[in-house]
Design a protein around this motif. Structure first.
Motif, PDB file in Angstrom:
ATOM      1  N   ALA A 185      26.522  40.108   0.872  1.00 37.71           N
ATOM      2  CA  ALA A 185      25.234  40.833   0.888  1.00 37.71           C
ATOM      3  C   ALA A 185      24.577  40.729   2.260  1.00 37.71           C
ATOM      4  N   THR A 186      24.626  39.553   2.892  1.00 34.51           N
ATOM      5  CA  THR A 186      24.020  39.446   4.234  1.00 34.51           C
ATOM      6  C   THR A 186      24.781  40.329   5.217  1.00 34.51           C
ATOM      7  N   ASP A 187      26.096  40.462   5.004  1.00 31.53           N
ATOM      8  CA  ASP A 187      26.873  41.366   5.874  1.00 31.53           C
ATOM      9  C   ASP A 187      26.472  42.821   5.641  1.00 31.53           C
ATOM     10  N   GLU A 188      26.300  43.212   4.371  1.00 33.60           N
ATOM     11  CA  GLU A 188      25.949  44.605   4.065  1.00 33.60           C
ATOM     12  C   GLU A 188      24.585  44.968   4.674  1.00 33.60           C
ATOM     13  N   ILE A 189      23.637  44.051   4.537  1.00 33.83           N
ATOM     14  CA  ILE A 189      22.286  44.311   5.052  1.00 33.83           C
ATOM     15  C   ILE A 189      22.249  44.125   6.574  1.00 33.83           C
ATOM     16  N   GLY A 190      23.192  43.329   7.104  1.00 38.05           N
ATOM     17  CA  GLY A 190      23.190  43.020   8.537  1.00 38.05           C
ATOM     18  C   GLY A 190      22.059  42.063   8.878  1.00 38.05           C
ATOM     19  N   PRO A 275       9.774  52.918  12.272  1.00 40.65           N
ATOM     20  CA  PRO A 275       9.947  54.248  12.886  1.00 40.65           C
ATOM     21  C   PRO A 275      11.347  54.462  13.449  1.00 40.65           C
ATOM     22  N   ILE A 276      12.054  53.378  13.824  1.00 38.04           N
ATOM     23  CA  ILE A 276      13.346  53.548  14.501  1.00 38.04           C
ATOM     24  C   ILE A 276      14.517  53.033  13.657  1.00 38.04           C
ATOM     25  N   GLN A 277      14.281  52.723  12.434  1.00 36.45           N
ATOM     26  CA  GLN A 277      15.278  52.190  11.496  1.00 36.45           C
ATOM     27  C   GLN A 277      16.032  50.979  12.045  1.00 36.45           C
ATOM     28  N   ALA A 278      15.317  50.150  12.826  1.00 31.88           N
ATOM     29  CA  ALA A 278      15.898  48.848  13.187  1.00 31.88           C
ATOM     30  C   ALA A 278      15.980  47.992  11.924  1.00 31.88           C
ATOM     31  N   LYS A 279      15.002  48.190  11.046  1.00 37.63           N
ATOM     32  CA  LYS A 279      15.007  47.476   9.758  1.00 37.63           C
ATOM     33  C   LYS A 279      16.002  48.153   8.827  1.00 37.63           C
ATOM     34  N   TYR A 280      16.804  47.349   8.142  1.00 39.53           N
ATOM     35  CA  TYR A 280      17.725  47.901   7.136  1.00 39.53           C
ATOM     36  C   TYR A 280      16.927  48.553   6.011  1.00 39.53           C
ATOM     37  N   ASP A 281      17.409  49.685   5.519  1.00 36.96           N
ATOM     38  CA  ASP A 281      16.971  50.179   4.216  1.00 36.96           C
ATOM     39  C   ASP A 281      18.198  50.742   3.512  1.00 36.96           C
ATOM     40  N   ALA A 282      18.065  51.031   2.233  1.00 39.02           N
ATOM     41  CA  ALA A 282      19.253  51.358   1.428  1.00 39.02           C
ATOM     42  C   ALA A 282      19.880  52.692   1.801  1.00 39.02           C
ATOM     43  N   THR A 283      19.190  53.505   2.623  1.00 35.32           N
ATOM     44  CA  THR A 283      19.835  54.757   3.043  1.00 35.32           C
ATOM     45  C   THR A 283      21.066  54.446   3.903  1.00 35.32           C
ATOM     46  N   VAL A 284      21.086  53.259   4.508  1.00 32.96           N
ATOM     47  CA  VAL A 284      22.247  52.843   5.310  1.00 32.96           C
ATOM     48  C   VAL A 284      23.475  52.714   4.391  1.00 32.96           C
TER      49      VAL A 284
END
Ligand SMILES: Cc1cc2nc3c(=O)[nH]c(=O)nc-3n(C[C@H](O)[C@H](O)[C@H](O)COP(=O)(O)OP(=O)(O)OC[C@H]3O[C@@H](n4cnc5c(N)ncnc54)[C@H](O)[C@@H]3O)c2cc1C
Ligand code: SF4
Length: 667
Positions: A185-190, A275-284
């Motif tokens: 999970a930590t790998d998936e979220i990065g 604003p720049i999707q540095a934060k993970y979200d599930a769309t990734v």
């Protein structure tokens, strides 16, 4: 509408839980269809950003449809212009609705009436449920903070070790089983973090090994904020409830260096939108799922009923309703079928869908509900907030919203007597706690004192609160004097948030409203929410005392305002009824929602005490799986989403195993 393809799995919901399952099954060649109630994930986030800029209240939900405010709806009775949830297709609870919690035209939830005449400290009081979520492609991680902590082994044995709540199936063995899934999970979220920085903390919790020996986070840790440094320097050699406290950097789902996405630019906007999707979200993860070529998503498809085969009790299809986002009209309906089904609609909408599906001969109380546990044990981390001005400038608002916490009070012998909590160190000044920078700015422009910094007064430590003793009370400033004064205050603002563990209580529940519907004619959720237990209330007493001790250690001046006295007995108007204030041992408190909605279709050891087994498969229908934080038997002491992700990967393994069994029995 006829279904064009045969699917192995239908998933309801494209948030992190649904997207992870789709991706993991798609990678293995399984055909997956996702039904998503909300609109499509936008090609870029500029429209959501525009909505956010235009919103006059910057709440977690403000960038996203349906709009949290509609200026055309603004009336004296509804000054915020909250839109009527009865006229929206996928309405959801927003924090703006907390103060209008009993107005059906402004609040999505339906609430129970108060039970008779109550005293201000009554444990029987019903409160507003203060946490929100999204119904859009990609789900609620659009506006999560990104905190990605693991649970700890004692979280899984609350009943056997501390005599409260319930154990998770298998107790600590459940934790051991999760460890490799946490790594995935930590790998998936990065996740950006450092195992070394967390080793002391985790080995302190009963000396349990918490990381796989060869594992470290995929991204280096994010730098701690300047605010954190002030706490780290001064919170040393302190002991609370026989437990040493110190700060620990928080592992977080954001890029600390460029990767598939950009590096965090540190501008403190993570909630409501990066604003720049540095934060993970599930769309990734959703994009990864679509790239397998085996996953389809149908947006604006609201699951409305789960069909059950009367002879086998197997799920035989999911009904949906479609709608037009422009006109709001329903555009059709249909049914999708597959071999297995997964409901990943989060902890309010999942039980709602199960309860709505009650036209089944063998399950008249709803799908998967022979135990009568569906919808019960609704929990959140009920938060206590405290705030202060640091002795010297510490420059908040630089970096993500929070980069460190005090984690050691997540466990200890005290957990037999009161809820444990983690303490989040905020980096957004008094924005959350006291609506700043607006409140303080308005004070010094209009000559008010809502921030308590502009007139004589004393705080919880007995210290003077007036920021500049040379100014008259309720000073009005302009020009350099105004900016210098505001700079002095804003650069010193600090905040602590206590994530208090709530106990599972079957009375706290989601049901279907008897009277209220959304625009598609589907029932809205009826919510009953109480804070009955002294065990939980004791943690507020502790949090209040601990805050003052910590601010003393920093040499800071505490400004935490006591909450207003709760009011429960207004009969002629609902305007003044208290939504989140309560009294305990003579002190008034206000609780805040953490957004950690948990427990409404819990996992357990028997068909009688739970809705799903430890494989996340419903006891009643072996081809139906429920995922997300609704399956957690207890809320534990950490933010839920890393565990949601770990369990979703585990569920995908279980579904794959079951699908492969089905395939081999066919051949
Ligand atoms: C302000 C805030 C900050 C947070 N910060 C953190 C944090 O720092 N760390 C952390 O661990 N957690 C955090 N959380 C919690 C976190 O956001 C959630 O735990 C997580 O997003 C839940 O994921 P999910 O996939 O279970 O549900 P969701 O992401 O809510 O996805 C459910 C999906 O189901 C869809 N859906 C619902 N009903 C239907 C239907 N009838 N038919 C079809 N589709 C449907 C929805 O549209 C949605 O896309 C935060 C929450 C909030 C509100
Ligand atoms: S601090 Fe800014 S760039 Fe970094 S995750 Fe938060 S919003 Fe995105």
């Amino acid at each position: 509408m006829a279904q064009e393809k045969n699917y192995d799995v239908v998933i309801v919901g494209s948030g992190i839980a649904g997207a992870i399952i789709a991706y993991n099954l798609g990678k293995q060649g399984k055909k997956v269809l996702i039904l998503e109630a909300g609109p499509k994930v936008p090609a870029d986030r500029s429209n959501y950003m525009k909505t956010f800029f235009k919103a006059n209240a910057k709440t977690p939900e403000s960038p996203y449809p349906p709009s949290t405010q509609d200026p055309n709806s603004s009336t004296a009775d509804n000054p915020l212009g909250l839109p009527d949830p009865g006229k929206e297709n996928t309405p959801r609870y927003t924090v703006l609705q907390i103060d209008s919690w009993r107005k059906p035209k402004q609040c999505y939830f339906d609430y129970q009436d108060q039970p008779g005449v109550l005293s201000p400290d009554s444990p029987d009081a019903n409160f507003a449920f203060a946490s929100s979520y999204e119904r859009i492609g990609g789900g609620t991680t659009w506006h999560w903070l990104g905190t990605s902590l693991r649970f700890i082994p004692n979280d899984f044995v609350m009943k056997s070790k501390y005599g409260v709540g319930v154990d998770w199936p298998g107790g600590k063995a459940f934790y051991d089983k999760l460890v490799p899934y946490y790594e995935k999970a930590t790998d998936e979220i990065g996740v950006a973090g450092s195992k070394q920085q967390l080793d002391k903390l985790y080995s302190g919790f009963d000396g349990q090994q918490t990381f796989g020996a060869d594992y470290d986070y995929p991204m280096p840790a994010i730098d701690e904020s300047l605010v954190d440094n002030d706490f780290t320097t001064h919170v040393k050699n302190m002991t609370i409830d026989n437990t040493e406290i110190y700060t620990t950097p928080t592992p977080q789902g954001r890029n600390s260096r460029p990767g598939e996405r950009r590096q965090c630019a540190g501008n403190t906007n993570c909630i409501p939108i990066c604003p720049i999707q540095a934060k993970y979200d599930a769309t990734v993860t959703l994009a990864r799922a679509l790239q397998t070529g085996n996953v389809d998503v149908l947006y604006q498809h609201v699951a409305s009923n789960i069909q059950v085969d009367v002879d086998t009790d197997q799920i035989s299809g999911i009904d949906y309703i479609t709608y037009d986002t422009q006109t709001g009209d329903s555009t059709g309906n249909g049914t999708v079928t597959a071999t297995k089904y997964v409901i990943a609609a989060h902890a309010i909408e999942t039980p709602k869908l199960l309860l709505m599906s009650k036209n089944n001969v063998n399950f008249p109380n709803g799908v998967a509900n022979s135990s009568d546990q569906v919808g019960r044990n609704l929990m959140d981390h009920i938060m206590y907030l405290s705030w202060a001005l640091a002795k010297n400038p510490v420059y908040p608002f630089r970096g993500p919203l929070s980069t460190s916490g005090i984690e050691t009070l997540r466990d200890g012998a005290f957990r037999a007597d009161r809820s444990a909590y983690r303490i989040e160190i905020g980096n957004e000044g008094w924005q959350w706690a006291a609506n700043d920078p607006f409140t303080t700015l308005a004070d010094f422009v209009f000559g008010q004192n809502n921030s308590q910094t502009n007139a004589a007064g004393t705080g919880p430590q007995g210290k003077s609160l007036k920021f500049n003793p040379d100014l008259p009370d309720n000073a009005q400033l302009f020009g350099d004097a105004l900016t210098q004064n505001l700079n002095g205050i804003f650069t010193r603002q600090i905040r602590l948030g206590y994530l208090i563990e709530q106990l599972p209580n079957p009375k706290n529940r989601v049901e279907l409203s008897d009277t209220l519907t959304d625009n598609l004619g589907l029932p809205r959720p009826k919510v009953t929410y109480k804070i009955e237990e002294d065990y939980v209330r004791n943690a507020f007493t502790s949090a209040k005392e601990v805050s003052t001790q910590i601010y003393d250690a920093l040499g800071a001046t505490e400004y935490t305002k006591p909450a207003d006295k709760p009011v429960f007995n207004v009969t002629d108007t609902d305007k003044e009824l208290t939504s989140t204030n309560f009294q305990y041992k003579g002190e008034n408190y206000k609780f805040y929602g953490a957004g950690h909605i948990v427990g409404t279709y819990r996992m357990g050891t028997t068909k009688e005490n739970s809705v799903v087994n430890e494989r996340q498969q419903t006891w009643d229908h072996s081809n139906l799986y429920l995922v997300g934080s609704g399956i957690f038997p207890t809320i534990t002491t950490a933010n839920p989403t890393l565990t949601i992700a770990a369990l979703a990967i585990n569920a995908a393994d279980n579904i794959l195993e079951d699908l492969n069994k089905t395939d081999s029995s066919i051949t």
